[in-house]
Design a protein around this motif. Structure first.
Motif, PDB file in Angstrom:
ATOM      1  N   UNK A  56       0.849  -1.185   0.000  1.00  0.00           N
ATOM      2  CA  UNK A  56       0.000   0.000   0.000  1.00  0.00           C
ATOM      3  C   UNK A  56       0.884   1.234   0.000  1.00  0.00           C
ATOM      4  N   UNK A  57       0.431   2.298  -0.649  1.00  0.00           N
ATOM      5  CA  UNK A  57       1.133   3.573  -0.599  1.00  0.00           C
ATOM      6  C   UNK A  57       0.367   4.535   0.296  1.00  0.00           C
ATOM      7  N   UNK A  58       1.106   5.196   1.181  1.00  0.00           N
ATOM      8  CA  UNK A  58       0.504   6.092   2.171  1.00  0.00           C
ATOM      9  C   UNK A  58       1.156   7.459   2.053  1.00  0.00           C
ATOM     10  N   UNK A  59       0.330   8.524   2.038  1.00  0.00           N
ATOM     11  CA  UNK A  59       0.853   9.877   2.027  1.00  0.00           C
ATOM     12  C   UNK A  59       0.779  10.452   3.434  1.00  0.00           C
ATOM     13  N   UNK A  60       1.881  11.046   3.883  1.00  0.00           N
ATOM     14  CA  UNK A  60       1.913  11.645   5.215  1.00  0.00           C
ATOM     15  C   UNK A  60       2.615  12.990   5.107  1.00  0.00           C
ATOM     16  N   UNK A  61       2.081  13.984   5.768  1.00  0.00           N
ATOM     17  CA  UNK A  61       2.650  15.333   5.692  1.00  0.00           C
ATOM     18  C   UNK A  61       3.579  15.583   6.877  1.00  0.00           C
ATOM     19  N   UNK A  62       4.775  16.082   6.568  1.00  0.00           N
ATOM     20  CA  UNK A  62       5.746  16.403   7.613  1.00  0.00           C
ATOM     21  C   UNK A  62       5.278  17.622   8.392  1.00  0.00           C
ATOM     22  N   UNK A  63       5.316  17.524   9.712  1.00  0.00           N
ATOM     23  CA  UNK A  63       4.929  18.648  10.563  1.00  0.00           C
ATOM     24  C   UNK A  63       6.142  19.458  11.017  1.00  0.00           C
ATOM     25  N   UNK A  64       7.339  18.876  10.860  1.00  0.00           N
ATOM     26  CA  UNK A  64       8.580  19.562  11.233  1.00  0.00           C
ATOM     27  C   UNK A  64       9.650  19.217  10.214  1.00  0.00           C
ATOM     28  N   UNK A  65      10.620  20.112  10.082  1.00  0.00           N
ATOM     29  CA  UNK A  65      11.752  19.839   9.198  1.00  0.00           C
ATOM     30  C   UNK A  65      12.743  18.933   9.920  1.00  0.00           C
ATOM     31  N   UNK A  66      13.407  18.093   9.166  1.00  0.00           N
ATOM     32  CA  UNK A  66      14.409  17.211   9.752  1.00  0.00           C
ATOM     33  C   UNK A  66      14.824  16.133   8.786  1.00  0.00           C
ATOM     34  N   UNK A  67      15.426  15.096   9.318  1.00  0.00           N
ATOM     35  CA  UNK A  67      15.882  13.970   8.511  1.00  0.00           C
ATOM     36  C   UNK A  67      15.125  12.725   8.953  1.00  0.00           C
ATOM     37  N   UNK A  68      14.339  12.162   8.063  1.00  0.00           N
ATOM     38  CA  UNK A  68      13.580  10.949   8.395  1.00  0.00           C
ATOM     39  C   UNK A  68      14.554   9.776   8.434  1.00  0.00           C
ATOM     40  N   UNK A  69      14.754   9.222   9.617  1.00  0.00           N
ATOM     41  CA  UNK A  69      15.662   8.073   9.744  1.00  0.00           C
ATOM     42  C   UNK A  69      14.899   6.776   9.977  1.00  0.00           C
ATOM     43  N   UNK A  70      13.658   6.868  10.478  1.00  0.00           N
ATOM     44  CA  UNK A  70      12.938   5.637  10.798  1.00  0.00           C
ATOM     45  C   UNK A  70      11.440   5.896  10.838  1.00  0.00           C
ATOM     46  N   UNK A  71      10.689   4.794  10.766  1.00  0.00           N
ATOM     47  CA  UNK A  71       9.233   4.839  10.918  1.00  0.00           C
ATOM     48  C   UNK A  71       8.850   3.821  11.994  1.00  0.00           C
ATOM     49  N   UNK A  72       8.745   4.261  13.266  1.00  0.00           N
ATOM     50  CA  UNK A  72       8.237   3.359  14.305  1.00  0.00           C
ATOM     51  C   UNK A  72       6.787   2.990  14.000  1.00  0.00           C
ATOM     52  N   UNK A  73       6.391   1.744  14.348  1.00  0.00           N
ATOM     53  CA  UNK A  73       5.008   1.339  14.103  1.00  0.00           C
ATOM     54  C   UNK A  73       4.491   0.512  15.274  1.00  0.00           C
ATOM     55  N   UNK A  74       3.161   0.508  15.415  1.00  0.00           N
ATOM     56  CA  UNK A  74       2.467  -0.192  16.484  1.00  0.00           C
ATOM     57  C   UNK A  74       1.103  -0.592  15.968  1.00  0.00           C
ATOM     58  N   UNK A  75       0.300  -1.227  16.816  1.00  0.00           N
ATOM     59  CA  UNK A  75      -0.945  -1.830  16.354  1.00  0.00           C
ATOM     60  C   UNK A  75      -2.124  -1.422  17.229  1.00  0.00           C
ATOM     61  N   UNK A  76      -3.261  -1.185  16.579  1.00  0.00           N
ATOM     62  CA  UNK A  76      -4.544  -1.077  17.258  1.00  0.00           C
ATOM     63  C   UNK A  76      -5.273  -2.387  16.984  1.00  0.00           C
ATOM     64  N   UNK A  77      -5.477  -3.186  18.024  1.00  0.00           N
ATOM     65  CA  UNK A  77      -6.059  -4.521  17.876  1.00  0.00           C
ATOM     66  C   UNK A  77      -7.549  -4.432  18.173  1.00  0.00           C
ATOM     67  N   UNK A  78      -8.367  -4.583  17.137  1.00  0.00           N
ATOM     68  CA  UNK A  78      -9.827  -4.441  17.274  1.00  0.00           C
ATOM     69  C   UNK A  78     -10.426  -5.805  17.588  1.00  0.00           C
ATOM     70  N   UNK A  79     -10.870  -5.984  18.841  1.00  0.00           N
ATOM     71  CA  UNK A  79     -11.487  -7.243  19.235  1.00  0.00           C
ATOM     72  C   UNK A  79     -12.834  -7.414  18.542  1.00  0.00           C
ATOM     73  N   UNK A  80     -13.616  -6.371  18.536  1.00  0.00           N
ATOM     74  CA  UNK A  80     -14.855  -6.319  17.759  1.00  0.00           C
ATOM     75  C   UNK A  80     -15.081  -4.857  17.391  1.00  0.00           C
ATOM     76  N   UNK A  81     -16.301  -4.509  16.997  1.00  0.00           N
ATOM     77  CA  UNK A  81     -16.561  -3.132  16.568  1.00  0.00           C
ATOM     78  C   UNK A  81     -16.548  -2.142  17.718  1.00  0.00           C
ATOM     79  N   UNK A  82     -16.688  -2.647  18.936  1.00  0.00           N
ATOM     80  CA  UNK A  82     -16.813  -1.748  20.088  1.00  0.00           C
ATOM     81  C   UNK A  82     -15.577  -1.694  20.971  1.00  0.00           C
ATOM     82  N   UNK A  83     -14.672  -2.619  20.841  1.00  0.00           N
ATOM     83  CA  UNK A  83     -13.530  -2.678  21.767  1.00  0.00           C
ATOM     84  C   UNK A  83     -12.230  -2.885  21.000  1.00  0.00           C
TER      85      UNK A  83
END
Length: 846
Positions: free
Chosen positions: A764-791
């Motif tokens: 997938x291709x994702x567009x993200x806008x930089x909010x600050x100037x700098x040097x992108x060295x990494x992209x940390x990632x994490x997960x939102x685990x959806x048990x069902x529609x409510x939790x």
């Protein structure tokens, strides 16, 4: 004069034609037919033998039969693996690789078996060969990245990037060589850097040893590339196995080593130095300084420090901090704690300490005492080294300076390279070392306060440094903290007891109640943290309750006949209470994947305490030959109401084979379809996983991922060789404590739908806008685990047992505030890869 070596064109003999052997051809033909027939009959062992015969007698058939041979090999070795015929399994792979030495698929599969058996060095070699043959082979790349984290641990990069540490070692070695130490042995050479320092300083002879096959081969490459291949002899062996003159011609005058861990002695430096002094090193200088040829060691010694700390992050990984989990009272669970114990009566099955970087612990820590000196050791005194294990236990009394609950003793050391130079691993130092953590399991609810004294015992049993908090002194009363003590002796007066002291005595007796210690269950640190994750279990309990309510309402005659049983399967890795939480909700038969007998007993105790009938909880793997058979119906007539999948590894990666398990559990299928496992309306938990990420600039991630900079390390060319083991995904990351600059808001990177795997995608291709100037060295990632529609639960939450991960870019990308960055995100099985470029009116710029 004519060239006498030139022959006329007619002088070459004609090549003799190979004679046709009818009997041989008949044997090949019949064996090939037999192999194919055996495949149809699923007789893979016999088919494998026939294929070996055919391909050895008639190599011309290799291209034609390669795919069928692979299939046969994999099926036959699966059978061998399932019955424990491991040597036969490896023999089959050896035979296969003799026939197909350049088959990357066979090499990768052999590596997977080796890794599962614990042969990490050998596994890495096979994955590496497979990648060289086919650089775009995703399975081999994923496997190599995983094994590389084991073989070349990330501290190697930190250490080589620690210029101050490197210079100090180089200066100490140079001084020793210039003072007459002309023969040098580098024990545990790693990349070979210390041995090369000795040679560069002018040592006449340099030897080195390295036990890890991967690091040994790496050191040989590095030394050769730096023009020292002929002057430094590297041995692939333990120093404990080295002999004079078998391995080195004579004793050396200097041993250099850095075989120290966070607890100083954990890598066996004491044993290796005792052996070196007796067998490999010249004798030390005597007290009169009369010997002309003497030996010495760098480092020359160490001073160990410690302090008592309160730290919630340490506490929740080592002992139970909650009274109930998912509505289940934990009172009947017995004693639950991590496999790390600093008890006054050491257990060989327990680790004495773990390691943490105190400065990066979420929530921080509170020092309850001032730092104290726990031990001094002289590595140039062999008698002191030999007497270390038999030293009397030293009892220290530490004044408590701040009120708090005692969670651990934190330990670090100062490594003395020589008389003038040293390195510190303290929590306030910018160092590549972590600190050793000796967790305390037995002080629930007991708060130390200023004026108390903490009694700590220090010993070196089995050449491990062991620290134990055994008691607190308060108002003349000794309150024992170690539950192994006799409760009748748990409070002994030091002076006249006061009423408050009597209360403390009663508390101590309560803490050492033998009924609390009969049943002990040891869990991994991450499993303890999971138990302490109250929100996760409450969310799951609520989501399951909603599902069961819907299913009850949808079943015909549910009110009249009780609706029958609901079947729930928990396929979580390790210790999990989810099956028990399901069974507690009534009319549920739950199947658990917990394997260890002690952990099963803990679940049974909790089930009895909660009034859950014994037949409502079953341990699924007790009836399975292997885990592959887990995802099937609970019985011939029934389907699962819910299947619980363990989605994310503690390290922050998607669990391997997650999507394969999810795809085996389709919810939209005909009831009689064999692959249909879920009843109509049934559910996989979780329903989906959303991956989030953020652009960051982080020098720390760069330093932990590869040797940085264009300049050689101490003048040696090391980076190109060790950077072969650079892994683009950094795991076990705590994003909340990462030293970094946020260059964007968080953004959705990927969605995995576990209820409908056909809806998923691989890139997938994702567009993200930089909010600050700098040097992108990494992209940390994490997960939102959806048990069902409510939790849903987040792996980024503060009380999560999960860590995070980050993709470190191969080439950092400069970005200005307001610019748009395009991320190309790919997911192959459990491996996420991300490439970034700046969107520009003139086209993309890497």
């Amino acid at each position: 004069m004519p060239n006498a070596s030139v022959k006329t064109k007619h002088s070459r003999r004609a090549r003799r034609r190979r004679r046709v052997d009818p009997a041989r051809n008949e044997l090949v033909s019949s064996s090939l037919e037999s192999a194919q027939q055996c495949l149809l009959n699923q007789d893979y062992g016999t088919a494998f033998v026939h294929y070996l015969l055919v391909l050895n007698l008639a190599p011309v058939f290799k291209d034609l039969a390669q795919e069928s041979f692979r299939f046969t090999l994999f099926k036959w070795t699966e059978e061998l693996d399932s019955v424990g015929r491991i040597q036969d399994l490896f023999d089959c792979y050896e035979q296969a690789m003799e026939l197909f030495p350049a088959d990357e698929v066979i090499l990768n599969s052999m590596g997977e078996h080796l890794f599962r058996m614990g042969f990490r060095d050998e596994a890495a070699g096979h994955f590496h060969k497979a990648l060289k043959l086919r650089p775009d082979y995703p399975e081999a790349r994923e496997n190599f990245y995983r094994v590389a984290n084991w073989l070349v641990e990330r501290w190697h990069f930190l250490m080589l990037n620690d210029h101050g540490r490197n210079r100090k070692y180089q200066q100490a070695i140079q001084k020793a060589v210039e003072s007459g130490c002309s023969t040098v042995l580098d024990i545990g050479t790693g990349t070979g850097i210390l041995g090369m320092c000795a040679k560069k300083a002018g040592a006449a002879e340099v030897y080195a040893c390295e036990l890890s096959k991967t690091m040994y081969e790496l050191a040989c490459e590095v030394v050769s590339a730096n023009g020292m291949g002929d002057s430094i002899k590297i041995l692939h062996m333990k120093s404990l196995e080295m002999e004079v003159p078998k391995d080195i011609p004579h004793r050396v005058s200097l041993v250099v080593t850095e075989t120290v861990d966070a607890g100083l002695f954990g890598e066996g430096i004491i044993e290796s130095l005792i052996h070196a002094w007796h067998h490999l090193l010249l004798p030390p200088q005597n007290e009169f300084g009369e010997q002309s040829a003497t030996g010495r060691v760098i480092p020359s010694g160490a001073t160990v420090f410690g302090m008592a700390v309160e730290c919630l992050e340490i506490r929740r990984h080592h002992r139970l901090c909650v009274s109930e989990v998912g509505g289940l009272s934990m009172a009947a669970a017995g004693k639950l704690h991590s496999p790390v114990s600093c008890s006054s009566e050491p257990d060989d099955s327990m680790e004495p300490y773990t390691t943490e970087r105190l400065s990066r612990l979420p929530g921080g820590y509170k020092a309850l005492t001032e730092p104290f000196t726990a031990l001094n050791i002289d590595f140039n005194n062999v008698q002191e080294l030999e007497g270390l294990s038999s030293r009397e236990v030293q009892e220290l009394r530490l004044p408590v300076t701040q009120a708090g609950e005692l969670d651990a003793l934190a330990v670090w050391f100062q490594l003395h390279l020589d008389e003038e130079s040293s390195l510190s691993t303290g929590p306030q130092e910018d160092t590549c070392w972590e600190q050793a953590i000796y967790p305390v399991h037995n002080t629930e609810g007991f708060v130390l306060r200023p004026g108390d004294e903490l009694v700590v015992e220090v010993s070196c049993r089995d050449a491990f440094l062991r620290l134990c908090s055994v008691a607190a002194l308060r108002d003349g009363q000794k309150i024992l903290l170690d539950r192994r003590a006799d409760p009748l002796q748990s409070a002994s007066p030091v002076s006249n007891p006061s009423p408050e002291a009597e209360l403390c005595s009663a508390l101590a007796c309560l803490q050492t109640d033998q009924s609390q210690t009969r049943d002990v269950c040891v869990l991994e640190c991450a499993e303890m943290a999971l138990l302490n994750n109250h929100y996760y279990h409450q969310s799951f309990s609520a989501a399951l309750s909603r599902l069961l309510s819907r299913l009850k309402a949808s079943r015909p005659d549910s009110a009249k006949h009780g609706g029958g049983l609901f079947y729930v399967l928990d396929v979580s890795e390790g210790f999990s209470l989810l099956s028990l939480i399901a069974a507690s909700q009534g009319r549920v038969k739950a199947y658990s994947s917990v394997e260890k007998s002690g952990q099963q007993e803990a679940l049974k105790r909790l089930a009895r305490s909660a009034g859950i009938p014994e037949q409502r909880l079953e341990f699924w793997l007790n009836h399975m030959e292997d885990e592959q058979g887990m995802l099937k119906r609970p019985s011939r007539e029934e389907l699962w109401s819910a299947i619980i999948l363990d989605c994310v590894e503690t390290c922050g990666l998607i669990r391997q084979k997650l999507m394969e398990k999810a795809s085996l559990s389709p919810f939209k299928c005909r009831p009689l379809t064999p692959r249909c496992l879920l009843e109509d309306g049934g559910q996989i938990f979780p329903q989906k996983i959303v991956v989030y990420g953020m652009l960051v600039e982080s020098e720390v991630l760069l330093l932990e991922s590869a040797v940085q900079g264009r300049q050689p390390t101490l003048g040696f060319n090391i980076a190109p060789f060790i950077n072969q083991f650079t892994v683009p995904v950094h795991v076990f990351l705590d994003f909340s404590m990462l030293e970094c600059r946020h260059l964007s808001e968080s953004v959705e990177l990927f969605v995995l739908d576990l209820m409908d795997t056909n809806a998923n995608y691989t890139h997938r291709e994702v567009r993200v806008q930089a909010t600050s100037a700098g040097q992108i060295t990494a992209v940390p990632f994490w997960y939102q685990i959806h048990l069902d529609q409510d939790a849903s639960v987040s792996t980024l939450s503060q009380n999560s047992h999960w860590k995070q991960a980050a993709v470190v870019l191969q080439q950092p990308v400069d970005v200005r505030a307001g610019e748009w960055v395009r991320l190309a995100v790919k997911l192959h099985k459990s491996t996420i890869s991300i490439a970034a470029h700046i969107e520009d009116t003139h086209g993309p710029m890497e």
